[in-house]
Design an enzyme around this catalytic site. Structure first.
Site, PDB file in Angstrom:
ATOM      1  N   GLU A   1      72.138  60.069  18.457  1.00 42.19           N
ATOM      2  CA  GLU A   1      72.118  58.637  18.808  1.00 42.19           C
ATOM      3  C   GLU A   1      71.046  58.495  19.886  1.00 42.19           C
ATOM      4  O   GLU A   1      71.279  58.840  21.046  1.00 42.19           O
ATOM      5  CB  GLU A   1      73.493  58.191  19.333  1.00 42.19           C
ATOM      6  CG  GLU A   1      74.634  58.323  18.322  1.00 42.19           C
ATOM      7  CD  GLU A   1      74.536  57.324  17.173  1.00 42.19           C
ATOM      8  OE1 GLU A   1      73.816  56.328  17.311  1.00 42.19           O
ATOM      9  OE2 GLU A   1      75.173  57.562  16.128  1.00 42.19           O
TER      10      GLU A   1
ATOM     11  N   CYS B   1      70.578  51.182  25.244  1.00 39.87           N
ATOM     12  CA  CYS B   1      69.631  51.734  24.257  1.00 39.87           C
ATOM     13  C   CYS B   1      69.160  50.686  23.261  1.00 39.87           C
ATOM     14  O   CYS B   1      68.068  50.779  22.716  1.00 39.87           O
ATOM     15  CB  CYS B   1      70.312  52.865  23.510  1.00 39.87           C
ATOM     16  SG  CYS B   1      71.872  52.372  22.766  1.00 39.87           S
TER      17      CYS B   1
END
Ligand SMILES: NC(=O)c1ccc[n+]([C@@H]2O[C@H](COP(=O)([O-])OP(=O)(O)OC[C@H]3O[C@@H](n4cnc5c(N)ncnc54)[C@H](O)[C@@H]3O)[C@@H](O)[C@H]2O)c1
Ligand SMILES: CC1=C(/C=C/C(C)=C/C=C/C(C)=C/C=C/C=C(C)/C=C/C=C(C)/C=C/C=C(\C)C=O)C(C)(C)CCC1
Length: 532
Positions: free
Chosen positions: A227, A262
């Site tokens: 991720e 993110c």
């Protein structure tokens, strides 16, 4: 009375203990106790109550590590993972049960062989977390691992030491400590962990470290979920239905957790004609969010440490652009004001680096073509993408540029719901999790067939000496004739016309059946009326 919560000083796990912790977790998996759904459910319930009971410590730790407000600490960290536990508990039995395989995967000729998919835990897994959501991004994958029946070692980020120490105590005292343990530390400890054999590694963090993890895992053919981050674009066209709302929503994406998210936008590509109006709306939204100024707001997080403060500052210092909102900084307080910089080059530092902070670039463009060219040049496979245009423009943007996930008409809404799959694409990530995807990420889908003894005559064709007549018989029964020619065109042969006529134009058997029912009912009503 002093109610200040004091955290244990950060202590890295001794390197020599790491092989033992990994070996314990592997040994516990081999006891098969984690295969029991009741055992998994108990661990999930314990995690739920641990989070509830450790809430004051966790909230205080997040404040100490990131200046995170208790509102965000609850909403996106502690309560987030509690919700994950509840969802997994509610659906565990359903997720874990065998899936019968029938038509169309299994043709009717094989229906006697009881094909099914058995959901098996991958085994012993390693979960490595980042600093920006120390609780959510470490423990949400862990909920998937527990649900799937894995044992696990988890490693929090060393950049959020208070959270890391609270998590260690919480997990090791409240869950089955023989099956789950927490290793604290930085590069040496992560390297020591990566020297162990895992059945899966789940890594959340930067692309740079992700690549180190993937390379090391490849040596032992260990599967990984990555991720990672991305330089995420937002597109705003002249047809944006509400520019003020776009400004408010994009500002939210960069103020939530001080933009250390993110999936928040790195830059906004906006039609030149509306750029100044958008900047005006941004300033209005800023005033609404921070009536006493951003620095005095109890809601705005701080940058995690001086290194990241300097990294973000450098992006602004080296930019050739013009600051149009914010710009204030205070290193002692690790404070960076939400900042927008108007730029005009892809080479600008604001476009080249992942901001991962409360700053973003605004890049005015002449056309959507230009915007799409720039975005594909900056990062072809970002983690997310945001589009504020007409329906046709939003469709075009989705079609001509990929991303891990996307939100139309908002900032990262697609990533704000904890039960829908979340993940990157290309170099922004491999694999997905959350909701059922978290269970699946730690599950081996094992196909099982069971061939009854009495069926041996039916499957005689596979045995030597080979018999062509048996082969032809099987082919006649099972092979489908193509309805297309060598150029790829569909051939409308006899079968096509028969199906069209007798199926009354329906696309499949169900459609044809429904049409025949309509015809029959119409015929019936007509004859009844005619008889009257
Ligand atoms: N896709 C997502 O869900 C997601 C979520 C959060 C953060 N991120 C990305 O993560 C980055 C920021 O997080 P970060 O700074 O914590 O990431 P990072 O990659 O620096 O650190 C992540 C983890 O890796 C460990 N680590 C660091 N350097 C290492 C090395 N050389 N070898 C082995 N392990 C090492 C750290 O101790 C930490 O636990 C940003 O790029 C952001 O976009 C992605
Ligand atoms: C309450 C009523 C209703 C419903 C209201 C609803 C559905 C409100 C929804 C609000 C939402 C979705 C708020 C968004 C919150 C944002 C969150 C939680 C942010 C999370 C951040 C995350 C996950 C960060 C992750 C970071 C990563 C992965 C990387 O860094 C109605 C309308 C139904 C009825 C009236 C009452």
């Amino acid at each position: 009375m002093d109610t200040k919560i004091v955290f244990p000083e950060f202590k890295a796990t001794a390197l020599e203990d790491i092989p033992r912790l990994a070996s314990n977790a592997r040994g516990q998996f081999r006891t098969h106790k984690t295969k029991n759904l009741q055992w998994r459910a108990v661990q999930l319930r314990k995690l739920y109550w641990a989070l509830e009971d450790y809430k004051p410590q966790l909230v205080a730790a997040l404040k100490s590590d990131l200046g995170k407000s208790s509102f965000e600490a609850m909403f996106t960290e502690v309560d987030w993972v509690k919700k994950d536990c509840m969802f997994m508990l509610e659906h565990l039995e359903n997720f874990a049960k065998d899936e019968k395989l029938g038509s169309p995967a299994v043709p009717p000729t094989y229906s006697l062989m009881k094909f099914r998919v058995r959901k098996e835990p991958m085994g012993t897994v390693l979960i490595i977390g980042p600093y920006n959501y120390p609780v959510q991004l470490l423990l949400a994958p862990m909920v998937g691992a527990i649900g799937a029946g894995c044992t696990a070692v988890i490693k929090p980020s060393e950049l959020t030491p208070a959270s890391a120490m609270v998590i260690k105590e919480m997990i090791e005292t409240r869950l089955d400590s023989s099956a789950f343990s927490v290793v604290n530390g930085s590069i040496p400890e992560t390297n020591a962990l990566m020297n162990e054999k895992w059945d899966k590694v789940f890594f959340t963090g930067s692309a740079q470290v992700g690549s180190i993890i993937a390379k090391k895992a490849a040596e032992t053919l260990t599967p990984v979920v990555l991720e990672l981050g991305g330089k995420n674009p937002a597109f705003i066209t002249k047809n944006c239905s509400n520019l003020a709302l776009a400004a408010r929503r994009l500002l939210w994406g960069k103020t939530h957790n001080a933009g250390q998210v993110c999936m928040s936008q790195n830059y906004v590509l906006i039609d030149k004609e509306i750029a100044q109006t958008f900047i005006g709306f941004l300033k209005d939204a800023y005033k609404d969010a921070f009536p006493q100024g951003a620095k005095n707001s109890p809601d705005l997080s701080r940058i995690v440490n001086k290194r990241h403060f300097q990294r973000i500052k450098k992006m602004i210092d080296e930019s050739q652009g013009q600051i149009v909102m914010g710009g204030e900084m205070d290193e002692d307080d690790l404070y960076i004001e939400p900042t927008a910089v108007l730029v005009n080059s892809v080479e600008d530092s604001m476009m080249q680096e992942e901001s991962f902070g409360p700053i973003f670039a605004i890049y005015p463009v002449n056309t959507l073509d230009e915007a799409l060219n720039i975005a594909n040049l900056v990062h072809k496979t970002p983690l997310s993408l945001f589009s504020f245009g007409s329906k046709a423009e939003n469709d075009r943007i989705l079609n001509e540029m990929t991303s891990g996930g996307a939100t139309l008409n908002d900032s990262f809404f697609h990533g704000s719901v904890n039960t829908v799959p979340f993940g990157g694409v290309g170099d922004s990530g491999w694999g997905a999790y959350r909701g059922k995807a978290s269970f699946d990420a730690f599950t081996h889908f094992r196909t099982i067939a069971e061939t009854p003894g009495w069926a041996d005559r039916l499957i005689r064709v596979r045995y030597m000496p080979y018999d062509w007549s048996q082969y032809k018989l099987l082919a006649r029964l099972t092979e489908k004739k193509p309805n297309f020619d060598r150029s790829g065109k569909v051939v409308k042969g006899f079968g096509y016309w028969m199906a069209l006529i007798f199926g009354l134009g329906g696309k499949n058997a169900k459609g044809a059946f429904l049409r025949w029912i309509v015809v029959a009912v119409a015929h019936y009503l007509y004859t009844v009326r005619a008889a009257k």
